[in-house]
Design a protein around this motif. Structure first.
Motif, PDB file in Angstrom:
ATOM      1  N   CYS A  49       0.837  -1.207   0.000  1.00 31.45           N
ATOM      2  CA  CYS A  49       0.000   0.000   0.000  1.00 31.45           C
ATOM      3  C   CYS A  49       0.874   1.261   0.000  1.00 31.45           C
ATOM      4  CB  CYS A  49      -0.929  -0.001   1.212  1.00 31.45           C
ATOM      5  SG  CYS A  49      -2.228  -1.259   1.151  1.00 31.45           S
ATOM      6  N   ARG A  50       1.954   1.229   0.753  1.00 35.68           N
ATOM      7  CA  ARG A  50       2.860   2.388   0.803  1.00 35.68           C
ATOM      8  C   ARG A  50       3.515   2.611  -0.553  1.00 35.68           C
ATOM      9  NH1 ARG A  50       4.586  -0.385   5.872  1.00 35.68           N
ATOM     10  NH2 ARG A  50       3.321   0.546   7.549  1.00 35.68           N
ATOM     11  N   GLU A  51       3.795   1.525  -1.274  1.00 32.47           N
ATOM     12  CA  GLU A  51       4.378   1.659  -2.607  1.00 32.47           C
ATOM     13  C   GLU A  51       3.437   2.405  -3.557  1.00 32.47           C
ATOM     14  OE1 GLU A  51       5.234  -2.295  -3.807  1.00 32.47           O
ATOM     15  OE2 GLU A  51       6.952  -2.541  -2.436  1.00 32.47           O
ATOM     16  N   LYS A  52       2.137   2.359  -3.274  1.00 34.62           N
ATOM     17  CA  LYS A  52       1.149   3.055  -4.100  1.00 34.62           C
ATOM     18  C   LYS A  52       0.903   4.481  -3.623  1.00 34.62           C
ATOM     19  CE  LYS A  52      -2.296   0.776  -5.806  1.00 34.62           C
ATOM     20  NZ  LYS A  52      -3.542  -0.010  -6.013  1.00 34.62           N
ATOM     21  N   GLY A  53       1.650   4.905  -2.597  1.00 34.67           N
ATOM     22  CA  GLY A  53       1.563   6.287  -2.144  1.00 34.67           C
ATOM     23  C   GLY A  53       0.701   6.521  -0.927  1.00 34.67           C
ATOM     24  N   ALA A  54       0.169   5.452  -0.326  1.00 33.20           N
ATOM     25  CA  ALA A  54      -0.695   5.597   0.849  1.00 33.20           C
ATOM     26  C   ALA A  54       0.116   5.546   2.133  1.00 33.20           C
ATOM     27  CB  ALA A  54      -1.741   4.493   0.868  1.00 33.20           C
ATOM     28  N   GLN A  55      -0.401   6.197   3.162  1.00 30.98           N
ATOM     29  CA  GLN A  55       0.075   5.937   4.508  1.00 30.98           C
ATOM     30  C   GLN A  55      -0.609   4.650   4.974  1.00 30.98           C
ATOM     31  OE1 GLN A  55       0.067   9.189   7.433  1.00 30.98           O
ATOM     32  NE2 GLN A  55      -0.701  10.508   5.810  1.00 30.98           N
TER      33      GLN A  55
END
Length: 272
Positions: free
Chosen positions: A52-58
């Motif tokens: 998820c972080r790789e997609k820009g989310a916290q």
């Protein structure tokens, strides 16, 4: 200037280590979004959070057992105190069935299914229902099942526990809709996941977790009260419920018989 830690939509998902839970987390993961995820497998939970972080989310995580209602409730309210939650998805679930030769479900399995599928869902959404009502906005999402639309003779506890979550969601929707809080009850058919692979029987119109997650998000974003798919299977069950009970029961026994391989926590595991 640094962005506010609460900028973007905050989505909380339980059961985020399962097939559908992971797909939902990835579906909501986007630049600027904030995800709070819980599951029971720390390694899989960490992997989902990293994706998820790789997609820009916290992405923030907690390892929790949904059967511990007070702990779940306290954790959810603490999360909301730190950053108000916009969307709650009560997704955690387990399954079981009758044993070989129609042996009744173990009562331990029955208790566990109700504790996770019904009470766990209730604990999850009720922790924030009143807070969202006072805020005047928010979305509560309960993942039920088409298996909760009628009493499946091969899996009484699963059907009943998912039906309980569905009816509770219906009641919350009727209560909260005048206050700006949307409640969606999701009833998927078969979704290709580790849990569904333990299901031994026909699985018509099975969907991938990603396709199911996209359908759920579209329905939630549109504020749909009922999100059920595939439509043809939902229609079939609806029509089945209109039949006289004896005829409906006979059809279910003949065409919808199945078994579920016991999971690691089932007392039937050693005898499967």
């Amino acid at each position: 200037m640094n962005a506010s830690p609460c900028a973007g939509r905050h989505v909380l998902i339980t059961g985020a280590t399962g097939g559908l839970g992971q797909a939902l987390a990835l579906e909501y993961a986007e630049q600027g979004s904030r995800l709070t995820l819980t599951g029971r497998d720390p390694d899989r939970l960490a992997l989902v959070a990293d994706r998820c972080r790789e997609k820009g989310a916290q992405a923030h995580t907690a390892v929790l057992d949904m059967r511990d209602g007070p702990a779940v409730r306290e954790w959810i309210r603490g999360v909301d105190d730190a950053c108000p939650v916009d969307v709650v998805i009560a997704n955690a679930g387990v399954s079981s069935s009758l044993g070989p030769n129609d042996v009744a479900e173990a009562i331990e399995d029955v208790r566990r299914l109700f504790a996770v599928n019904a009470l766990g869902a209730v604990e999850t959404v009720s922790a924030l229902a009143e807070r969202m009502r006072k805020r005047g906005h928010g979305r509560l999402v309960l993942i039920s099942s088409l298996g909760g639309w009628c009493g499946m003779p091969s899996s009484p506890a699963y059907s009943a526990s998912k039906a309980a979550a569905r009816v509770y969601g219906d009641a919350l929707r009727a209560w909260l809709s005048p206050y700006g809080v949307r409640v969606s009850v999701v009833s998927p058919g078969f979704v290709d996941s580790p849990m569904s692979r333990r299901y031994k029987g026909d699985k018509p119109f099975s969907r991938s977790p990603g396709a199911a997650a996209r359908s759920i998000r579209r329905g939630v974003d549109r504020g749909r009260a009922v999100i059920a798919f595939p439509g043809i299977l939902a229609l079939g069950i609806t029509l089945l419920n209109l039949l006289p009970p004896r005829l409906g029961d006979a059809i279910l026994r003949k065409f919808f018989a199945f078994s579920v391989v016991p999971d690691a926590e089932s007392p039937r595991r050693g005898s499967a």
